[in-house]
Design a protein around this motif. Structure first.
Motif, PDB file in Angstrom:
ATOM      1  N   SER A  55       1.295   1.046  -9.263  1.00 15.36           N
ATOM      2  CA  SER A  55       0.006   1.710  -9.500  1.00 15.36           C
ATOM      3  C   SER A  55      -1.048   1.304  -8.477  1.00 15.36           C
ATOM      4  O   SER A  55      -0.932   0.274  -7.810  1.00 15.36           O
ATOM      5  CB  SER A  55      -0.503   1.360 -10.901  1.00 15.36           C
ATOM      6  OG  SER A  55      -0.887  -0.006 -10.945  1.00 15.36           O
ATOM      7  N   SER A  56      -2.073   2.112  -8.396  1.00 19.24           N
ATOM      8  CA  SER A  56      -3.205   1.801  -7.517  1.00 19.24           C
ATOM      9  C   SER A  56      -3.873   0.495  -7.942  1.00 19.24           C
ATOM     10  O   SER A  56      -4.328  -0.283  -7.097  1.00 19.24           O
ATOM     11  CB  SER A  56      -4.229   2.932  -7.547  1.00 19.24           C
ATOM     12  OG  SER A  56      -3.665   4.104  -7.029  1.00 19.24           O
ATOM     13  N   THR A  57      -3.917   0.242  -9.241  1.00 25.43           N
ATOM     14  CA  THR A  57      -4.498  -1.005  -9.735  1.00 25.43           C
ATOM     15  C   THR A  57      -3.667  -2.198  -9.274  1.00 25.43           C
ATOM     16  O   THR A  57      -4.224  -3.227  -8.872  1.00 25.43           O
ATOM     17  CB  THR A  57      -4.618  -0.981 -11.271  1.00 25.43           C
ATOM     18  OG1 THR A  57      -5.376   0.166 -11.651  1.00 25.43           O
ATOM     19  CG2 THR A  57      -5.288  -2.235 -11.796  1.00 25.43           C
ATOM     20  N   LYS A  73      -1.915  -2.331  -6.575  1.00 29.79           N
ATOM     21  CA  LYS A  73      -2.176  -2.464  -5.138  1.00 29.79           C
ATOM     22  C   LYS A  73      -3.499  -3.173  -4.897  1.00 29.79           C
ATOM     23  O   LYS A  73      -3.595  -4.054  -4.030  1.00 29.79           O
ATOM     24  CB  LYS A  73      -2.167  -1.091  -4.475  1.00 29.79           C
ATOM     25  CG  LYS A  73      -0.795  -0.443  -4.502  1.00 29.79           C
ATOM     26  CD  LYS A  73      -0.820   0.970  -3.965  1.00 29.79           C
ATOM     27  CE  LYS A  73       0.543   1.610  -4.141  1.00 29.79           C
ATOM     28  NZ  LYS A  73       0.633   2.944  -3.565  1.00 29.79           N
ATOM     29  N   LEU A  95       0.817  -1.208   0.000  1.00 24.51           N
ATOM     30  CA  LEU A  95       0.000   0.000   0.000  1.00 24.51           C
ATOM     31  C   LEU A  95       0.853   1.261   0.000  1.00 24.51           C
ATOM     32  O   LEU A  95       0.535   2.249  -0.679  1.00 24.51           O
ATOM     33  CB  LEU A  95      -0.925   0.000   1.225  1.00 24.51           C
ATOM     34  CG  LEU A  95      -1.923   1.136   1.312  1.00 24.51           C
ATOM     35  CD1 LEU A  95      -2.923   1.064   0.162  1.00 24.51           C
ATOM     36  CD2 LEU A  95      -2.639   1.108   2.648  1.00 24.51           C
TER      37      LEU A  95
END
Length: 92
Positions: free
Chosen positions: A24-26, A28, A18
């Protein structure tokens, strides 16, 4: 062979993932999904198609995310006949 995710209440993203600013957020979110799916059998056997369907992204995006998670040593992938197994790395 597919997972029954109807009983899942949440996904668990490891804090080290995190807080990683290099992915990337994807990636994560995918890591959280893989982590949760791993809890039953000790590995995740979901296909890219299955993961992309549930995360509402393309299979190509899933492939890229898995590659980035592998490069960061967050997951290990073993290809066996008729099944890919994704294991969590021993960093948690």
């Amino acid at each position: 062979m597919e997972y029954d995710i109807t009983n899942l209440k949440y996904v668990e993203v490891p804090m080290v993932v995190l807080l990683d600013e290099d992915i990337s957020s994807t990636s994560k979110l995918l890591m959280g999904f893989i982590t949760t799916l791993t809890m039953k059998d000790g590995f995740c056997y979901a296909s890219n198609r299955y993961l992309s369907k549930h995360l509402k992204v393309s299979k190509r995006t899933i492939t890229g995310c898995i590659t980035s998670l592998r490069k960061k040593d967050y997951i290990k992938v073993k290809n066996e006949p008729n099944m890919r197994k994704i294991y969590l790395a021993n960093i948690f």
